[in-house]
Design a protein around this motif. Structure first.
Motif, PDB file in Angstrom:
ATOM      1  N   PRO A   6       0.721   3.765 -10.625  1.00 35.20           N
ATOM      2  CA  PRO A   6       1.836   3.212  -9.857  1.00 35.20           C
ATOM      3  C   PRO A   6       2.562   4.267  -9.025  1.00 35.20           C
ATOM      4  CG  PRO A   6       2.593   3.801 -12.032  1.00 35.20           C
ATOM      5  CD  PRO A   6       1.174   4.278 -11.931  1.00 35.20           C
ATOM      6  N   VAL A   7       1.842   5.264  -8.505  1.00 39.58           N
ATOM      7  CA  VAL A   7       2.563   6.442  -8.058  1.00 39.58           C
ATOM      8  C   VAL A   7       2.443   6.784  -6.580  1.00 39.58           C
ATOM      9  CG1 VAL A   7       0.641   7.916  -8.829  1.00 39.58           C
ATOM     10  CG2 VAL A   7       2.894   8.897  -8.565  1.00 39.58           C
ATOM     11  N   THR A   8       1.270   6.557  -5.927  1.00 37.11           N
ATOM     12  CA  THR A   8       1.121   7.045  -4.562  1.00 37.11           C
ATOM     13  C   THR A   8      -0.107   6.439  -3.906  1.00 37.11           C
ATOM     14  OG1 THR A   8       1.245   9.072  -3.226  1.00 37.11           O
ATOM     15  CG2 THR A   8      -0.319   9.082  -5.070  1.00 37.11           C
ATOM     16  N   VAL A   9      -0.367   6.870  -2.657  1.00 35.13           N
ATOM     17  CA  VAL A   9      -1.582   6.503  -1.925  1.00 35.13           C
ATOM     18  C   VAL A   9      -2.211   7.794  -1.418  1.00 35.13           C
ATOM     19  CG1 VAL A   9      -2.591   5.178  -0.036  1.00 35.13           C
ATOM     20  CG2 VAL A   9      -0.582   4.291  -1.240  1.00 35.13           C
ATOM     21  N   ASN A  10      -3.503   7.959  -1.670  1.00 34.99           N
ATOM     22  CA  ASN A  10      -4.195   9.202  -1.356  1.00 34.99           C
ATOM     23  C   ASN A  10      -4.709   9.244   0.078  1.00 34.99           C
ATOM     24  OD1 ASN A  10      -4.101  10.347  -4.048  1.00 34.99           O
ATOM     25  ND2 ASN A  10      -5.633   8.816  -4.632  1.00 34.99           N
ATOM     26  N   GLY A  11      -4.521  10.405   0.731  1.00 36.64           N
ATOM     27  CA  GLY A  11      -5.100  10.663   2.041  1.00 36.64           C
ATOM     28  C   GLY A  11      -6.149  11.755   1.950  1.00 36.64           C
ATOM     29  N   ARG A  29       5.231  10.683   4.789  1.00 41.13           N
ATOM     30  CA  ARG A  29       5.235   9.482   5.633  1.00 41.13           C
ATOM     31  C   ARG A  29       3.978   9.379   6.488  1.00 41.13           C
ATOM     32  NH1 ARG A  29       6.600   9.129  10.767  1.00 41.13           N
ATOM     33  NH2 ARG A  29       7.556  11.220  10.733  1.00 41.13           N
ATOM     34  N   ARG A  30       3.526  10.513   7.039  1.00 38.35           N
ATOM     35  CA  ARG A  30       2.413  10.485   7.997  1.00 38.35           C
ATOM     36  C   ARG A  30       1.032  10.586   7.361  1.00 38.35           C
ATOM     37  NH1 ARG A  30       2.246  14.662  11.868  1.00 38.35           N
ATOM     38  NH2 ARG A  30       3.378  16.061  10.476  1.00 38.35           N
ATOM     39  N   HIS A  31       0.932  11.315   6.221  1.00 37.99           N
ATOM     40  CA  HIS A  31      -0.390  11.628   5.699  1.00 37.99           C
ATOM     41  C   HIS A  31      -0.687  11.059   4.322  1.00 37.99           C
ATOM     42  CE1 HIS A  31      -0.260  14.316   9.044  1.00 37.99           C
ATOM     43  NE2 HIS A  31       0.556  15.178   8.469  1.00 37.99           N
ATOM     44  N   GLY A  32       0.347  10.599   3.595  1.00 37.70           N
ATOM     45  CA  GLY A  32       0.130  10.177   2.221  1.00 37.70           C
ATOM     46  C   GLY A  32       0.027  11.387   1.309  1.00 37.70           C
ATOM     47  N   HIS A  33      -0.457  11.151   0.101  1.00 40.69           N
ATOM     48  CA  HIS A  33      -0.578  12.218  -0.903  1.00 40.69           C
ATOM     49  C   HIS A  33      -1.894  12.954  -0.703  1.00 40.69           C
ATOM     50  CE1 HIS A  33      -0.490  14.415  -4.589  1.00 40.69           C
ATOM     51  NE2 HIS A  33      -1.434  13.693  -5.175  1.00 40.69           N
ATOM     52  N   LEU A  34      -1.823  14.284  -0.593  1.00 41.86           N
ATOM     53  CA  LEU A  34      -3.010  15.100  -0.318  1.00 41.86           C
ATOM     54  C   LEU A  34      -3.379  15.998  -1.496  1.00 41.86           C
ATOM     55  CD1 LEU A  34      -2.191  16.123   3.377  1.00 41.86           C
ATOM     56  CD2 LEU A  34      -3.530  14.161   2.560  1.00 41.86           C
TER      57      LEU A  34
END
Length: 322
Positions: free
Chosen positions: A154-159, A275-280
């Motif tokens: 439930p934490v993030t979206v990966n880029g 905001r622009r790249h998601g979690h990297l």
């Protein structure tokens, strides 16, 4: 004193809105509400490229930026991706080959999630300190999710991204000190079950969401408070001496949680990159550090506290002088 001489962050040109991700159509209303509140508008995508290729491309770009040849690099410390190209084969020497580092020693630091980049930094500093004939060590990583789904609930979206960091004895950004801890009781809090499953079905799963969202969150606040205090005290400093704080980019809620709990302010570059790249993954904190310097948010002489952690669980605090 060892310092960061150069950073190259390779970000794909493709930006995909979260609502355009293939998996978005299959999300429940609860998950769509979760995604909408993360503070992520788009994620960077590099279709058809694996983590090793992204890492090698970032290293090649860094060498070109610095006017260096592959033979100028003494060692490559690869922050391993979550899914290697092959089992048994060496991902570190593959990236060495793809990047043209013909005489470098190459090996991998891995298994600590996002915080593995701090483990690589500790290793690179030690290599330079204990091998007087060496002058350049590169840390590299290619960030790709372990399966087709980018939402890490439930934490993030990966880029996607590639990273290369050059460390030299007199690098411009001085690494003043590092503190790092791990805790084995969280070793499989997030995992991907892959045996007997085709890659299309691989997904990151949180095995205990309440434990992650509450117990580990509170534990992380306590760990960071203690790490920061020890780190700064050794240099005769306290938080009032720190000019900027950067963290990994998980969500807007995570930034607020640490800001309110630790009484600090996260640098603006972190929210912009989120905001622009998601979690990297392991790239986040280095991309934020590099971006803060490049934008002028961080000025020469500023002290930057770099806080990095992962749900495996590992925590680190690093003090950098710009």
């Amino acid at each position: 004193m060892t310092g960061i001489a150069a950073v190259r962050i390779l970000l794909p040109d493709t930006r995909t809105a979260l609502t355009a991700l293939p998996e978005y159509a299959t999300l429940t209303e609860e998950d769509r509400t979760l995604v909408a509140g993360l503070g992520i508008e788009t994620v960077a995508e590099a279709p058809g490229t694996d983590s090793g290729e992204l890492a090698a491309a970032a290293v090649r770009d860094l060498l070109a930026d610095r006017g260096l040849d592959g033979r100028d690099i003494d060692a490559l410390v690869l922050v391993g991706g979550r899914v290697p190209a092959y089992f048994v084969a060496s991902e570190a020497t593959r990236v060495q080959h793809l990047a043209g580092l013909t005489r470098a020693l190459a090996f991998t630091v891995t298994d600590l999630g996002c915080a593995a980049s701090t483990g690589a930094l500790l290793t690179a500093r030690s290599l330079l300190a204990t091998t007087p004939s060496w002058s350049r060590v590169v840390i590299a990583h290619g960030c790709r999710p372990p399966g087709p789904r980018r939402l890490r609930r439930p934490v993030t979206v990966n880029g996607d991204a590639g990273m290369a960091v050059l460390l030299e004895p007199d690098g411009a950004m001085r690494v003043l000190d590092v503190e790092m801890e791990t805790d084995g009781q969280y070793w499989d809090l997030f995992r991907v079950d892959f045996r007997d499953r085709p890659p299309a079905e691989w997904a990151e799963v949180c095995t205990d969401e309440p434990r992650y969202s509450f117990r580990l969150a509170v534990e992380s606040q306590k760990r960071f408070a203690a790490l920061n205090q020890r780190l700064l005290r050794r240099s005769g400093l306290d938080m009032s001496d720190v000019d900027h704080v950067v963290m990994q980019n998980l969500s807007e809620g995570a930034f607020r949680f640490y800001e309110e709990g630790l009484g600090l302010t996260v640098a603006a570059v972190c929210r912009d990159n989120l905001r622009r790249h998601g979690h990297l993954g392991p790239v986040d904190v280095l991309a934020n550090l590099h971006g803060g310097v490049g934008s002028g948010e961080f000025a020469p002489g500023d002290l930057v506290l770099v806080m990095n952690n992962s749900p495996v669980a590992a925590w680190s605090s690093t003090l950098i002088e710009v």
